[in-house]
Design an enzyme around this catalytic site. Structure first.
Site, PDB file in Angstrom:
ATOM      1  N   LYS A 167       0.786  -1.237   0.000  1.00 50.46           N
ATOM      2  CA  LYS A 167       0.000   0.000   0.000  1.00 50.46           C
ATOM      3  C   LYS A 167       0.824   1.297   0.000  1.00 50.46           C
ATOM      4  O   LYS A 167       0.510   2.240   0.726  1.00 50.46           O
ATOM      5  CB  LYS A 167      -0.943   0.028   1.221  1.00 50.46           C
ATOM      6  CG  LYS A 167      -1.960  -1.078   1.253  1.00 50.46           C
ATOM      7  CD  LYS A 167      -2.838  -1.032   2.458  1.00 50.46           C
ATOM      8  CE  LYS A 167      -2.109  -1.450   3.708  1.00 50.46           C
ATOM      9  NZ  LYS A 167      -2.982  -1.754   4.838  1.00 50.46           N
ATOM     10  N   ASP A 203      -5.434  -5.339  10.743  1.00 50.68           N
ATOM     11  CA  ASP A 203      -6.729  -4.633  10.740  1.00 50.68           C
ATOM     12  C   ASP A 203      -7.923  -5.569  10.499  1.00 50.68           C
ATOM     13  O   ASP A 203      -9.027  -5.327  10.998  1.00 50.68           O
ATOM     14  CB  ASP A 203      -6.751  -3.459   9.742  1.00 50.68           C
ATOM     15  CG  ASP A 203      -6.300  -3.832   8.335  1.00 50.68           C
ATOM     16  OD1 ASP A 203      -5.846  -4.973   8.137  1.00 50.68           O
ATOM     17  OD2 ASP A 203      -6.402  -2.975   7.437  1.00 50.68           O
TER      18      ASP A 203
HETATM   19  C1  BGC Z   1      -2.022  -5.812   3.855  1.00 48.21           C
HETATM   20  C2  BGC Z   1      -2.896  -6.480   4.874  1.00 48.21           C
HETATM   21  C3  BGC Z   1      -4.029  -5.556   5.292  1.00 48.21           C
HETATM   22  C4  BGC Z   1      -4.764  -5.068   4.067  1.00 48.21           C
HETATM   23  C5  BGC Z   1      -5.908  -4.122   4.412  1.00 48.21           C
HETATM   24  C6  BGC Z   1      -2.855  -5.252   2.716  1.00 48.21           C
HETATM   25  O1  BGC Z   1      -2.034  -4.520   1.838  1.00 48.21           O
HETATM   26  O2  BGC Z   1      -1.083  -6.721   3.329  1.00 48.21           O
HETATM   27  O3  BGC Z   1      -2.145  -6.858   6.003  1.00 48.21           O
HETATM   28  O4  BGC Z   1      -4.892  -6.248   6.145  1.00 48.21           O
HETATM   29  O5  BGC Z   1      -3.866  -4.385   3.208  1.00 48.21           O
HETATM   30  O6  BGC Z   1      -5.474  -2.987   5.065  1.00 48.21           O
END
Ligand code: BGC
Length: 472
Positions: A167, A203
């Site tokens: 992200k 989360d």
């Molecule tokens: C992460 C997860 C997270 C999800 C939602 C993903 O990019 O790898 O750990 O739960 O985003 O935030």
């Protein structure tokens, strides 16, 4: 519109539809995707297959959902997007509710998201210090939950190794390290306060736990926001990498990584491949890049570019803005899809993007948005159906009734995935419960459940919290 009325739209849309065809996934194809995910989940859980698995299936050491008797005061930290938050949460048993006493938000600037781990954790420690000062909490040691929304290999509830950033984060020196240790080191560098135990929470787990406090049948947590992921309660006997056969443990699937081994090649479009190639983490989180908010707008932009180059839009004229990466924000998609004001919103957005449009263009843009968001919803539905059906099969039940705790703006704006669930998991009746601040309150709830479990006589104490229950 010209004298031919709506005819030009019909003619153009036939060609447009042809270009959008690769995004339309039949029910059969979705069932195939679901079968592949089922196999990948088994691989992820296996002791000897885990290290090669694209879907990591990470044990969370959360072994129980709330029973409604939890109580106390907690600090919750939340990092997962462009902000870091600290919250003081009170869990009240009598009223079965969680109250956010106070909170503070600190922006994470882009240079910190892409800087060093030391800079990131110093920033977090400074934000926490300010909050403790403002609340007069320095000197007290409230139990702390840390929602860290990235894939982590959890060794214990308070030891969590970052596998990889996702992200848009890419801080150096954090992958492969224990996040709790990095946080504690940053706090020690400051020297003005200290913390005791930290329960690490994804989360999805926070969402499941905070919804689980309201509805005790909630055993799945799902996020469709900037990123996407889900967790669920798995039978311990199937969690081969953790000792013990009895009871259950929450597994963080990290389904965003589905397809990283090439298993989704047949449904990846040329646009998905460009999004991946131009991202800061090429080759990873393939499934997430087809679904989540960080990428949907960019997919739409690339499709619009292509249609314009083919002279199917904007009379073949691309604007400078449309040519620029990430200018088509994901929020535009839901604005353009709005039933009443969608077309008007489309016109405004296209004008802001410097495009010269006509009504046909606006309708085509709307069709593109609907197509991309529907694919996202259908893929999520296929993945969720896999999990729900796995829980049903695990328990040997002909039918399963269960609740999914959900969070994330993409879900909230496009709840249409619910429609596909009926066809993809016909033996399961699913209730969706939208979480209210699952990341914040969920961290408090995990900490609360951890504390009440630690008083259980069969718990082996893993100081300071108890998570591994053994028979002997
Ligand atoms: C992460 C997860 C997270 C999800 C939602 C993903 O990019 O790898 O750990 O739960 O985003 O935030």
């Amino acid at each position: 519109m010209n004298q031919l009325g709506f005819l030009p739209f019909v003619c153009i849309s036939v060609q447009v539809v042809k270009h959008l065809e690769p995004f339309r996934l039949s029910l059969e194809k979705l069932k195939e995707v679901s079968t592949r995910l089922r196999k990948d989940m088994i691989r992820g859980l296996g002791k000897h297959t885990h290290h090669r698995a694209a879907v990591k299936m990470l044990p969370t050491f959360v072994r129980a959902t709330p029973d409604g008797t939890e109580k106390g005061d907690f600090l919750a930290l939340d990092l997962g997007g462009t902000n870091f938050r600290v919250l003081h949460v009170r869990v009240m048993e009598e009223e079965q509710k969680m109250v956010k006493m106070d909170s503070q938000l600190c922006a994470i600037p882009q240079e910190i998201m892409l800087g060093t781990g030391e800079q990131l954790f110093d920033h977090i420690a400074a934000c926490l210090s300010e909050f403790l000062d403002s609340q007069n909490l320095k000197g007290q040691t409230l139990p702390m939950g840390f929602t860290f929304s990235f894939p982590c290999e959890q060794k214990e509830i308070d030891k969590s190794i970052l596998i990889r950033w996702t992200k848009g984060f890419n801080c150096s020196g954090v992958e492969g390290e224990d996040v709790v240790k990095l946080l504690k080191e940053a706090i020690h560098r400051r020297g003005d306060y200290d913390i005791s135990s930290v329960a690490m929470v994804n989360d999805t787990v926070g969402t499941m736990m905070s919804c689980g406090y309201r509805d005790q049948t909630c055993e799945i947590g799902m996020i469709i926001g900037t990123g996407t992921n889900a967790c669920y309660m798995e039978e311990m006997k199937n969690v081969k990498r953790v000792e013990g056969e009895d009871g259950q443990m929450c597994i963080n699937t990290e389904w965003g990584g589905f397809g990283d081994d090439g298993s989704l090649e047949d449904i990846l479009t040329e646009f998905d491949k460009v999004v991946d190639r131009t991202s800061i983490n090429p080759g990873v989180h393939t499934f997430e890049k087809m679904i989540s908010g960080m990428y949907l707008g960019e997919i739409v932009r690339l499709v619009l570019m292509k249609l314009t180059e083919k002279k199917l839009l904007f009379k073949g004229e691309v604007s400078e803005a449309l040519r620029t990466k990430e200018t088509f924000e994901t929020k535009f998609i839901s604005m353009i899809e709005e039933p009443d004001s969608g077309l008007e919103n489309a016109k405004k957005i296209l004008t802001e993007l410097g495009l010269t449009w006509d009504l046909v263009d606006a309708r085509v843009v709307r069709l593109v948005c609907e197509t991309i968001s529907s694919r996202s919803a259908r893929l999520c539905a296929a993945a969720l159906a896999t999990i729900v059906d796995r829980i049903r099969a695990n328990r040997g039940l002909p039918h399963l009734k269960t609740t999914v705790g959900v969070d994330g703006t993409v879900y909230k704006k496009h709840p249409k995935m619910q429609l596909s669930m009926h066809f993809l998991a016909p033996d399961c009746k699913i209730k969706f419960l939208v979480s209210e601040d699952g990341s914040g309150k969920g961290a408090a709830m995990v900490t609360a459940v951890a504390h009440s479990l630690s008083k259980h006589p069969h718990c082996m104490m893993v100081p300071p919290l108890c998570f591994i229950v053994r028979n002997d």
